[in-house]
Design a protein around this motif. Sequence first.
Motif, PDB file in Angstrom:
ATOM      1  N   TYR A   1      30.606   2.549   5.466  1.00 15.57           N
ATOM      2  CA  TYR A   1      29.169   2.560   5.712  1.00 15.57           C
ATOM      3  C   TYR A   1      28.634   3.947   5.404  1.00 15.57           C
ATOM      4  O   TYR A   1      29.220   4.945   5.807  1.00 15.57           O
ATOM      5  N   VAL A   2      27.510   4.004   4.712  1.00 17.41           N
ATOM      6  CA  VAL A   2      26.900   5.284   4.351  1.00 17.41           C
ATOM      7  C   VAL A   2      25.467   5.291   4.873  1.00 17.41           C
ATOM      8  O   VAL A   2      24.705   4.357   4.604  1.00 17.41           O
ATOM      9  N   ARG A   3      25.146   6.370   5.603  1.00 15.51           N
ATOM     10  CA  ARG A   3      23.795   6.527   6.148  1.00 15.51           C
ATOM     11  C   ARG A   3      23.378   7.982   6.052  1.00 15.51           C
ATOM     12  O   ARG A   3      24.223   8.878   6.124  1.00 15.51           O
ATOM     13  N   PRO A   4      22.094   8.223   5.946  1.00 16.90           N
ATOM     14  CA  PRO A   4      21.629   9.618   5.927  1.00 16.90           C
ATOM     15  C   PRO A   4      21.623  10.213   7.332  1.00 16.90           C
ATOM     16  O   PRO A   4      21.419   9.494   8.314  1.00 16.90           O
ATOM     17  N   VAL A   5      21.867  11.498   7.407  1.00 16.19           N
ATOM     18  CA  VAL A   5      21.782  12.230   8.676  1.00 16.19           C
ATOM     19  C   VAL A   5      21.128  13.575   8.405  1.00 16.19           C
ATOM     20  O   VAL A   5      21.197  14.100   7.299  1.00 16.19           O
ATOM     21  N   LEU A   6      20.504  14.114   9.437  1.00 15.69           N
ATOM     22  CA  LEU A   6      19.955  15.466   9.343  1.00 15.69           C
ATOM     23  C   LEU A   6      20.865  16.387  10.133  1.00 15.69           C
ATOM     24  O   LEU A   6      21.144  16.140  11.300  1.00 15.69           O
ATOM     25  N   ASP A   7      21.335  17.424   9.475  1.00 20.48           N
ATOM     26  CA  ASP A   7      22.162  18.440  10.107  1.00 20.48           C
ATOM     27  C   ASP A   7      21.240  19.619  10.385  1.00 20.48           C
ATOM     28  O   ASP A   7      20.887  20.357   9.481  1.00 20.48           O
TER      29      ASP A   7
ATOM     30  N   ASN B   1      12.106  -1.788   7.554  1.00 16.25           N
ATOM     31  CA  ASN B   1      11.889  -0.359   7.740  1.00 16.25           C
ATOM     32  C   ASN B   1      13.067   0.441   7.191  1.00 16.25           C
ATOM     33  O   ASN B   1      14.207  -0.005   7.277  1.00 16.25           O
ATOM     34  N   PRO B   2      12.776   1.630   6.664  1.00 14.30           N
ATOM     35  CA  PRO B   2      13.866   2.487   6.196  1.00 14.30           C
ATOM     36  C   PRO B   2      14.652   3.048   7.374  1.00 14.30           C
ATOM     37  O   PRO B   2      14.263   2.896   8.536  1.00 14.30           O
ATOM     38  N   SER B   3      15.731   3.706   7.082  1.00 16.90           N
ATOM     39  CA  SER B   3      16.538   4.372   8.093  1.00 16.90           C
ATOM     40  C   SER B   3      15.674   5.334   8.902  1.00 16.90           C
ATOM     41  O   SER B   3      14.741   5.942   8.381  1.00 16.90           O
ATOM     42  N   ASP B   4      15.979   5.479  10.188  1.00 18.11           N
ATOM     43  CA  ASP B   4      15.232   6.406  11.049  1.00 18.11           C
ATOM     44  C   ASP B   4      15.243   7.820  10.493  1.00 18.11           C
ATOM     45  O   ASP B   4      14.262   8.550  10.592  1.00 18.11           O
ATOM     46  N   VAL B   5      16.367   8.220   9.906  1.00 16.21           N
ATOM     47  CA  VAL B   5      16.481   9.568   9.340  1.00 16.21           C
ATOM     48  C   VAL B   5      15.559   9.713   8.131  1.00 16.21           C
ATOM     49  O   VAL B   5      14.931  10.749   7.940  1.00 16.21           O
ATOM     50  N   ILE B   6      15.436   8.680   7.329  1.00 12.37           N
ATOM     51  CA  ILE B   6      14.527   8.713   6.180  1.00 12.37           C
ATOM     52  C   ILE B   6      13.091   8.879   6.676  1.00 12.37           C
ATOM     53  O   ILE B   6      12.324   9.677   6.129  1.00 12.37           O
ATOM     54  N   ILE B   7      12.732   8.162   7.728  1.00 13.12           N
ATOM     55  CA  ILE B   7      11.385   8.293   8.293  1.00 13.12           C
ATOM     56  C   ILE B   7      11.165   9.723   8.800  1.00 13.12           C
ATOM     57  O   ILE B   7      10.119  10.325   8.538  1.00 13.12           O
ATOM     58  N   GLU B   8      12.158  10.279   9.485  1.00 14.80           N
ATOM     59  CA  GLU B   8      12.054  11.648   9.993  1.00 14.80           C
ATOM     60  C   GLU B   8      11.937  12.647   8.835  1.00 14.80           C
ATOM     61  O   GLU B   8      11.160  13.601   8.901  1.00 14.80           O
ATOM     62  N   MET B   9      12.691  12.427   7.764  1.00 15.81           N
ATOM     63  CA  MET B   9      12.627  13.316   6.602  1.00 15.81           C
ATOM     64  C   MET B   9      11.257  13.256   5.946  1.00 15.81           C
ATOM     65  O   MET B   9      10.736  14.277   5.496  1.00 15.81           O
ATOM     66  N   GLN B  10      10.652  12.066   5.894  1.00 14.99           N
ATOM     67  CA  GLN B  10       9.312  11.946   5.338  1.00 14.99           C
ATOM     68  C   GLN B  10       8.304  12.700   6.198  1.00 14.99           C
ATOM     69  O   GLN B  10       7.424  13.393   5.677  1.00 14.99           O
ATOM     70  N   THR B  11       8.452  12.573   7.512  1.00 10.86           N
ATOM     71  CA  THR B  11       7.557  13.281   8.443  1.00 10.86           C
ATOM     72  C   THR B  11       7.652  14.787   8.272  1.00 10.86           C
ATOM     73  O   THR B  11       6.650  15.491   8.313  1.00 10.86           O
ATOM     74  N   LYS B  12       8.864  15.281   8.055  1.00  3.55           N
ATOM     75  CA  LYS B  12       9.090  16.723   7.916  1.00  3.55           C
ATOM     76  C   LYS B  12       8.858  17.225   6.485  1.00  3.55           C
ATOM     77  O   LYS B  12       8.976  18.413   6.226  1.00  3.55           O
ATOM     78  N   GLY B  13       8.571  16.311   5.568  1.00  2.19           N
ATOM     79  CA  GLY B  13       8.309  16.715   4.185  1.00  2.19           C
ATOM     80  C   GLY B  13       9.553  17.075   3.398  1.00  2.19           C
ATOM     81  O   GLY B  13       9.474  17.770   2.392  1.00  2.19           O
TER      82      GLY B  13
END
Length: 133
Positions: free
Chosen positions: A41-47, A119-131
């Motif tokens: 399984y592959v998912r985006p994460v914010l480090d 809906n996209p992954s929660d991390v994708i949504i967060e990345m969009q919010t943060k630009g």
Amino acid sequence: MSFHPVFVTFWEKVVESIHNGTFAKLTLAKTIGDTELKNIYVRPVLDGDTTFKMSLIARYKTEEIESFHSLENIFSVLAPYMNNPFLTALLFTTTNDVSFKLNKKRVGSIIEQAPTFKNPSDVIIEMQTKGII
């Protein structure tokens, strides 16, 4: 005939879905025979606040092992698993589901279907919010 060029085309759709903000998840499945490794399984994460990585979870019969990779490097990590042991890679996005499949002759094909996720992954949504993307 090698399936690699078709897998590269599939991977371009993975990268495009991340950049477009439609990526939900990616799964490698359908193994050849009874193998120790069952799924990836592959998912985006914010480090931290802005460092984007991809989480790779390898699910074995008795354990799960998680590793983190950059978007640029994860293709070279995943590609060797195609045809050994996996025959299918499934990309879930909010616009469509994209399947990469190997047939019995190990010829690759790409199939697009209606989306499973709204809906996209929660991390994708967060990345969009943060630009970030």
